[in-house]
Design a protein around this motif. Structure first.
Motif, PDB file in Angstrom:
ATOM      1  N   VAL A   4      75.000  60.799  44.796  1.00 13.27           N
ATOM      2  CA  VAL A   4      74.040  61.271  45.793  1.00 13.27           C
ATOM      3  C   VAL A   4      74.811  61.545  47.075  1.00 13.27           C
ATOM      4  N   ARG A   5      74.638  62.722  47.613  1.00 14.19           N
ATOM      5  CA  ARG A   5      75.387  63.138  48.800  1.00 14.19           C
ATOM      6  C   ARG A   5      74.437  63.227  49.992  1.00 14.19           C
ATOM      7  N   ILE A   6      74.700  62.405  50.999  1.00 18.33           N
ATOM      8  CA  ILE A   6      73.819  62.330  52.170  1.00 18.33           C
ATOM      9  C   ILE A   6      74.574  62.766  53.423  1.00 18.33           C
ATOM     10  N   LEU A   7      73.952  63.656  54.191  1.00 18.65           N
ATOM     11  CA  LEU A   7      74.449  63.997  55.519  1.00 18.65           C
ATOM     12  C   LEU A   7      73.733  63.130  56.533  1.00 18.65           C
ATOM     13  N   VAL A   8      74.486  62.469  57.388  1.00 18.62           N
ATOM     14  CA  VAL A   8      73.909  61.668  58.466  1.00 18.62           C
ATOM     15  C   VAL A   8      74.255  62.347  59.784  1.00 18.62           C
ATOM     16  N   THR A   9      73.238  62.763  60.533  1.00 15.85           N
ATOM     17  CA  THR A   9      73.475  63.473  61.784  1.00 15.85           C
ATOM     18  C   THR A   9      73.316  62.545  62.978  1.00 15.85           C
ATOM     19  N   ASN A  10      74.356  62.439  63.775  1.00 14.70           N
ATOM     20  CA  ASN A  10      74.253  61.763  65.065  1.00 14.70           C
ATOM     21  C   ASN A  10      73.448  62.681  65.987  1.00 14.70           C
ATOM     22  N   ARG A  15      81.680  61.011  69.263  1.00 11.18           N
ATOM     23  CA  ARG A  15      82.190  60.884  67.900  1.00 11.18           C
ATOM     24  C   ARG A  15      82.391  59.425  67.486  1.00 11.18           C
ATOM     25  N   THR A  16      82.747  58.564  68.430  1.00  5.76           N
ATOM     26  CA  THR A  16      82.925  57.153  68.065  1.00  5.76           C
ATOM     27  C   THR A  16      81.605  56.550  67.594  1.00  5.76           C
ATOM     28  N   MET A  17      80.502  57.017  68.152  1.00  5.23           N
ATOM     29  CA  MET A  17      79.198  56.525  67.707  1.00  5.23           C
ATOM     30  C   MET A  17      78.874  57.051  66.315  1.00  5.23           C
ATOM     31  N   THR A  18      79.234  58.316  66.058  1.00  6.25           N
ATOM     32  CA  THR A  18      79.055  58.856  64.709  1.00  6.25           C
ATOM     33  C   THR A  18      79.800  58.003  63.703  1.00  6.25           C
ATOM     34  N   GLU A  19      81.028  57.633  64.034  1.00  2.00           N
ATOM     35  CA  GLU A  19      81.840  56.823  63.119  1.00  2.00           C
ATOM     36  C   GLU A  19      81.196  55.472  62.859  1.00  2.00           C
ATOM     37  N   GLU A  20      80.628  54.867  63.900  1.00  2.00           N
ATOM     38  CA  GLU A  20      79.961  53.573  63.737  1.00  2.00           C
ATOM     39  C   GLU A  20      78.714  53.719  62.870  1.00  2.00           C
ATOM     40  N   ILE A  21      77.960  54.778  63.088  1.00  2.00           N
ATOM     41  CA  ILE A  21      76.755  55.035  62.289  1.00  2.00           C
ATOM     42  C   ILE A  21      77.122  55.239  60.823  1.00  2.00           C
ATOM     43  N   VAL A  22      78.174  56.003  60.581  1.00  3.50           N
ATOM     44  CA  VAL A  22      78.609  56.265  59.205  1.00  3.50           C
ATOM     45  C   VAL A  22      79.053  54.979  58.525  1.00  3.50           C
ATOM     46  N   ARG A  23      79.737  54.109  59.261  1.00  7.33           N
ATOM     47  CA  ARG A  23      80.133  52.819  58.674  1.00  7.33           C
ATOM     48  C   ARG A  23      78.898  52.032  58.242  1.00  7.33           C
ATOM     49  N   THR A  36      78.368  61.589  54.669  1.00  9.26           N
ATOM     50  CA  THR A  36      79.149  62.420  55.573  1.00  9.26           C
ATOM     51  C   THR A  36      78.462  62.455  56.929  1.00  9.26           C
ATOM     52  N   GLY A  37      79.192  62.122  57.975  1.00  9.42           N
ATOM     53  CA  GLY A  37      78.629  62.132  59.320  1.00  9.42           C
ATOM     54  C   GLY A  37      78.841  63.470  60.009  1.00  9.42           C
ATOM     55  N   LEU A  38      77.828  63.924  60.733  1.00  8.89           N
ATOM     56  CA  LEU A  38      77.918  65.160  61.503  1.00  8.89           C
ATOM     57  C   LEU A  38      77.694  64.849  62.979  1.00  8.89           C
ATOM     58  N   THR A  39      78.561  65.387  63.828  1.00  7.71           N
ATOM     59  CA  THR A  39      78.433  65.248  65.277  1.00  7.71           C
ATOM     60  C   THR A  39      78.185  66.627  65.876  1.00  7.71           C
ATOM     61  N   PRO A  40      77.106  66.821  66.621  1.00 10.95           N
ATOM     62  CA  PRO A  40      76.866  68.132  67.231  1.00 10.95           C
ATOM     63  C   PRO A  40      78.033  68.557  68.119  1.00 10.95           C
ATOM     64  N   ALA A  41      78.331  69.846  68.095  1.00 15.65           N
ATOM     65  CA  ALA A  41      79.428  70.379  68.916  1.00 15.65           C
ATOM     66  C   ALA A  41      79.017  70.526  70.370  1.00 15.65           C
ATOM     67  N   TYR A  72      74.696  69.054  49.747  1.00 11.50           N
ATOM     68  CA  TYR A  72      74.184  67.718  50.012  1.00 11.50           C
ATOM     69  C   TYR A  72      72.785  67.586  49.445  1.00 11.50           C
ATOM     70  N   ASP A  73      72.363  66.345  49.209  1.00 15.93           N
ATOM     71  CA  ASP A  73      71.083  66.064  48.549  1.00 15.93           C
ATOM     72  C   ASP A  73      69.999  65.591  49.504  1.00 15.93           C
ATOM     73  N   ALA A  74      70.391  65.094  50.684  1.00 16.89           N
ATOM     74  CA  ALA A  74      69.410  64.578  51.643  1.00 16.89           C
ATOM     75  C   ALA A  74      70.048  64.527  53.025  1.00 16.89           C
ATOM     76  N   VAL A  75      69.193  64.502  54.032  1.00 11.35           N
ATOM     77  CA  VAL A  75      69.635  64.395  55.422  1.00 11.35           C
ATOM     78  C   VAL A  75      69.008  63.148  56.039  1.00 11.35           C
ATOM     79  N   VAL A  76      69.823  62.365  56.726  1.00  7.70           N
ATOM     80  CA  VAL A  76      69.334  61.235  57.518  1.00  7.70           C
ATOM     81  C   VAL A  76      69.549  61.572  58.985  1.00  7.70           C
ATOM     82  N   LEU A  77      68.485  61.514  59.767  1.00  7.16           N
ATOM     83  CA  LEU A  77      68.554  61.796  61.205  1.00  7.16           C
ATOM     84  C   LEU A  77      68.722  60.478  61.952  1.00  7.16           C
ATOM     85  N   ALA A  78      69.916  60.268  62.510  1.00  2.00           N
ATOM     86  CA  ALA A  78      70.245  58.996  63.150  1.00  2.00           C
ATOM     87  C   ALA A  78      70.063  59.068  64.661  1.00  2.00           C
TER      88      ALA A  78
END
Length: 242
Positions: A4-10, A15-23, A36-41, A72-78
């Protein structure tokens, strides 16, 4: 069992917060799930208030719109209480789970009333509105701020002390379960749950597990009515190119 492939969007650009969320997401995920964590540009370095929330929502939508990585199979909005949930459900063709409603739904399975402990007091009304829209506000005893900004959460001792004080206020208001009201608080449920004597729900972990369940059950967002695909029309994302 397939992966199962999940995208988690900060919701912010830190970016350090994205890394913490992904952990936190990976620690909650089942074996065979990739995160997979995504950080808005572009957007805001921390989302605190209505202006930041609307801006971050647009940035997250743009990030998903322009995503060109593996399927990806799902999106998590963090982003706890942040806007954009409904728009993302229109945009993508996979289940979308927001940490705000995920945490609240799980909390309702653990006690009659839950309390949310968040960052600044200015975010409380926004979170209350998000819970109302998600249909889970009736069981919320209180939304309590710690007085800490999102970027202050890296100070572990200070965060734990502020969380405990706010948690006591939520308990006095009738909360039987506590919800971490910021993705940057991920991990506190392990260190403070026993001390408080109450279940503590982390929205990131809750959302990942719910996303896995929706994928496993073969369920997707309904296209009948509210979350129908966007109307085909001209849309300009940002200033026109010169």
């Amino acid at each position: 069992m397939r992966t199962v492939r999940i995208l988690v969007t900060n919701c912010n650009t830190t970016r350090t917060m994205t890394e913490e969320i992904v952990r936190g997401a990976r620690s909650a995920a089942s074996p065979g799930t990739t995160v997979t964590g995504l950080t808005p540009a572009w957007g805001v370095e921390s989302a605190e208030g209505w202006l930041d929330s609307y801006l971050s929502a647009a940035a997250v939508l743009d990030t998903l719109r322009t995503y060109d990585g593996p399927p990806y199979d799902a999106v998590v909005l963090a982003g706890f209480g942040e806007h954009g949930r409904e728009g993302v459900r229109e945009l993508v063709d996979v289940p979308v789970v927001d940490i705000t409603e995920a945490a609240a739904h799980l909390a309702c399975l653990l006690g009659r009333r839950y309390g949310v402990v968040t960052t600044l007091e200015r975010s409380c009304g926004q979170i209350e509105d998000s819970l109302e829209t998600a249909g889970v506000a009736r069981n919320c005893a209180a939304v309590v701020g710690t007085g800490l900004g999102v970027l202050d959460l890296g100070d572990t001792d200070r965060t734990e002390a502020a969380f405990l004080a706010a948690a006591e206020r939520a308990r006095r208001a009738g909360a039987e379960v506590l919800v971490l009201g910021c993705a940057g608080m991920t991990g506190l449920q392990r260190t403070l749950g026993e001390e408080l004597g109450l279940p503590v729900v982390d929205g990131v972990g809750a959302a990942v597990r719910l996303a896995e369940s929706l994928v496993a059950l073969g369920l997707r967002t309904s296209r009948a009515g509210s979350y129908a695909r966007p109307v085909v029309k001209g849309r300009v994302w940002g200033p026109p190119e010169p």
